[in-house]
Design a protein around this motif. Structure first.
Motif, short mmCIF file in Angstrom:
data_model
loop_
_atom_site.label_atom_id
_atom_site.label_comp_id
_atom_site.label_asym_id
_atom_site.label_seq_id
_atom_site.Cartn_x
_atom_site.Cartn_y
_atom_site.Cartn_z
N ILE A 1 0.87 -1.18 0.00
CA ILE A 1 0.00 0.00 0.00
C ILE A 1 0.90 1.23 0.00
CG2 ILE A 1 -1.75 1.28 1.27
CD1 ILE A 1 -2.66 -1.38 2.44
N VAL A 2 0.70 2.09 -0.96
CA VAL A 2 1.47 3.32 -1.08
C VAL A 2 0.66 4.45 -0.49
CG1 VAL A 2 2.60 4.90 -2.67
CG2 VAL A 2 2.56 2.45 -3.17
N LEU A 3 1.28 5.11 0.49
CA LEU A 3 0.62 6.25 1.12
C LEU A 3 1.23 7.53 0.56
CD1 LEU A 3 0.54 5.01 4.81
CD2 LEU A 3 -1.29 4.94 3.12
N ASN A 4 0.42 8.49 0.32
CA ASN A 4 0.90 9.77 -0.17
C ASN A 4 1.04 10.71 1.02
OD1 ASN A 4 1.62 11.88 -1.76
ND2 ASN A 4 -0.41 12.23 -2.64
N ASP A 5 2.26 10.82 1.53
CA ASP A 5 2.55 11.69 2.67
C ASP A 5 3.82 12.47 2.36
OD1 ASP A 5 2.55 12.88 5.11
OD2 ASP A 5 3.29 11.13 6.20
N PRO A 6 3.74 13.58 1.67
CA PRO A 6 4.96 14.32 1.30
C PRO A 6 5.71 14.87 2.51
CG PRO A 6 3.01 15.36 0.30
CD PRO A 6 2.56 14.18 1.10
N GLU A 7 4.98 15.29 3.56
CA GLU A 7 5.65 15.83 4.75
C GLU A 7 6.44 14.74 5.48
OE1 GLU A 7 2.64 17.68 7.07
OE2 GLU A 7 2.24 19.22 5.57
N GLY A 8 5.81 13.57 5.60
CA GLY A 8 6.51 12.44 6.25
C GLY A 8 7.71 12.00 5.43
N ALA A 9 7.59 11.99 4.13
CA ALA A 9 8.70 11.60 3.28
C ALA A 9 9.84 12.61 3.39
CB ALA A 9 8.24 11.49 1.83
N ALA A 10 9.52 13.90 3.51
CA ALA A 10 10.55 14.93 3.66
C ALA A 10 11.23 14.79 5.01
CB ALA A 10 9.93 16.31 3.50
N ARG A 11 10.49 14.48 6.06
CA ARG A 11 11.09 14.28 7.39
C ARG A 11 12.02 13.08 7.39
NH1 ARG A 11 5.99 14.71 10.77
NH2 ARG A 11 5.71 13.14 9.28
N ASP A 12 11.57 11.97 6.76
CA ASP A 12 12.39 10.78 6.71
C ASP A 12 13.66 11.01 5.90
OD1 ASP A 12 10.55 9.50 8.24
OD2 ASP A 12 9.57 8.44 6.56
N ALA A 13 13.60 11.84 4.90
CA ALA A 13 14.77 12.12 4.07
C ALA A 13 15.65 13.19 4.69
CB ALA A 13 14.33 12.57 2.68
N GLY A 14 15.22 13.84 5.77
CA GLY A 14 16.02 14.85 6.43
C GLY A 14 15.92 16.22 5.78
N LYS A 15 14.94 16.42 4.97
CA LYS A 15 14.75 17.72 4.33
C LYS A 15 13.68 18.50 5.07
CE LYS A 15 15.82 16.00 -0.28
NZ LYS A 15 15.30 15.78 -1.62
N THR A 16 13.74 19.80 4.95
CA THR A 16 12.70 20.63 5.55
C THR A 16 11.48 20.63 4.63
OG1 THR A 16 13.55 22.59 4.47
CG2 THR A 16 14.37 22.13 6.67
N PRO A 17 10.31 20.60 5.21
CA PRO A 17 9.13 20.59 4.37
C PRO A 17 8.98 21.93 3.62
CG PRO A 17 8.50 20.73 6.67
CD PRO A 17 9.97 20.55 6.64
N ALA A 18 8.33 21.88 2.51
CA ALA A 18 8.11 23.08 1.70
C ALA A 18 7.21 24.04 2.47
CB ALA A 18 7.48 22.72 0.37
N ALA A 19 7.53 25.33 2.33
CA ALA A 19 6.73 26.35 3.03
C ALA A 19 5.33 26.40 2.42
CB ALA A 19 7.40 27.70 2.91
N ALA A 20 4.39 26.67 3.29
CA ALA A 20 3.00 26.76 2.82
C ALA A 20 2.85 28.03 1.99
CB ALA A 20 2.05 26.79 4.01
N PRO A 21 2.05 27.99 0.97
CA PRO A 21 1.86 29.20 0.17
C PRO A 21 1.16 30.27 1.00
CG PRO A 21 0.33 27.50 -0.54
CD PRO A 21 1.26 26.88 0.47
#
Length: 192
Positions: free
Chosen positions: A152-172
């Protein structure tokens, strides 16, 4: 002798006492001599009444026939009858046209319902197939066959960014009308 005129203004077709019109006119003068004069040509021809008054040298009183009325009583009755018929037929014709439009709408609704029934019949036929039922169970309910591993593939861009050690994109930034409304709400609140 005075001759009576016809209503059209023309004299009688034949004059009494004469068999036919002579081709040449004879003029009688006061002298004893007579002279034969040829008839006038077509270009110089005068109307019948003018020739007659010129020939007799006496004024003939014309009588004018009364003109018939343009709108007679019979015509008024006929127009009244036609208006009454038109008024009498308007309601049935209007009812007929309304019923025809209702029938057309009902036929269109029946055709639409028949199309929906045909679609539902095709869908029921699909659900009778065991392969289609299995595919729908896997897609909708995440069922797996024995021996398969579910992924099952979950679409969680914030979690993926945290796991990769990147800062999440700023909200518009907010839209301008949201900012305006929030300032109106802030001005409306009373300090406590």
């Amino acid at each position: 002798m005075t001759q009576r005129r016809m209503p059209s203004g023309q004299g009688p077709a034949r004059r009494p006492g004469r068999a036919s019109r002579p081709t040449q006119r004879v003029r009688v003068r006061d002298t004893a001599s007579t002279r034969v004069e040829p008839r006038a040509t077509a270009k110089a021809a005068r109307p019948v009444a003018a020739r007659r008054t010129a020939a007799t040298k006496s004024a003939v009183k014309r009588t004018v026939a009364p003109r018939p009325k343009a709108f007679t009583g019979r015509a008024a009755v006929l127009v009244g009858l036609l208006v009454a018929l038109v008024l009498a037929y308007t309601y049935p014709v209007r009812t007929y046209l309304a019923q025809e439009s209702q029938i057309a709408k009902m036929k269109a609704a029946q055709d639409a319902q028949r199309a929906v029934i045909a679609e539902k019949a095709q869908e029921v036929a699909k659900w009778q197939d065991p392969v289609y039922v299995g595919d729908q169970a896997r897609a909708r309910l995440f069922y797996v066959r024995p021996g398969e591993i579910p992924l099952i593939v979950l679409n969680d861009p914030e979690g993926a960014a945290r796991d990769a050690g990147k800062t999440p994109a700023a909200a518009p930034p907010d839209k301008w009308y949201d900012t305006l409304w929030s300032s109106v709400e802030a001005a409306n609140t009373e300090p406590k």
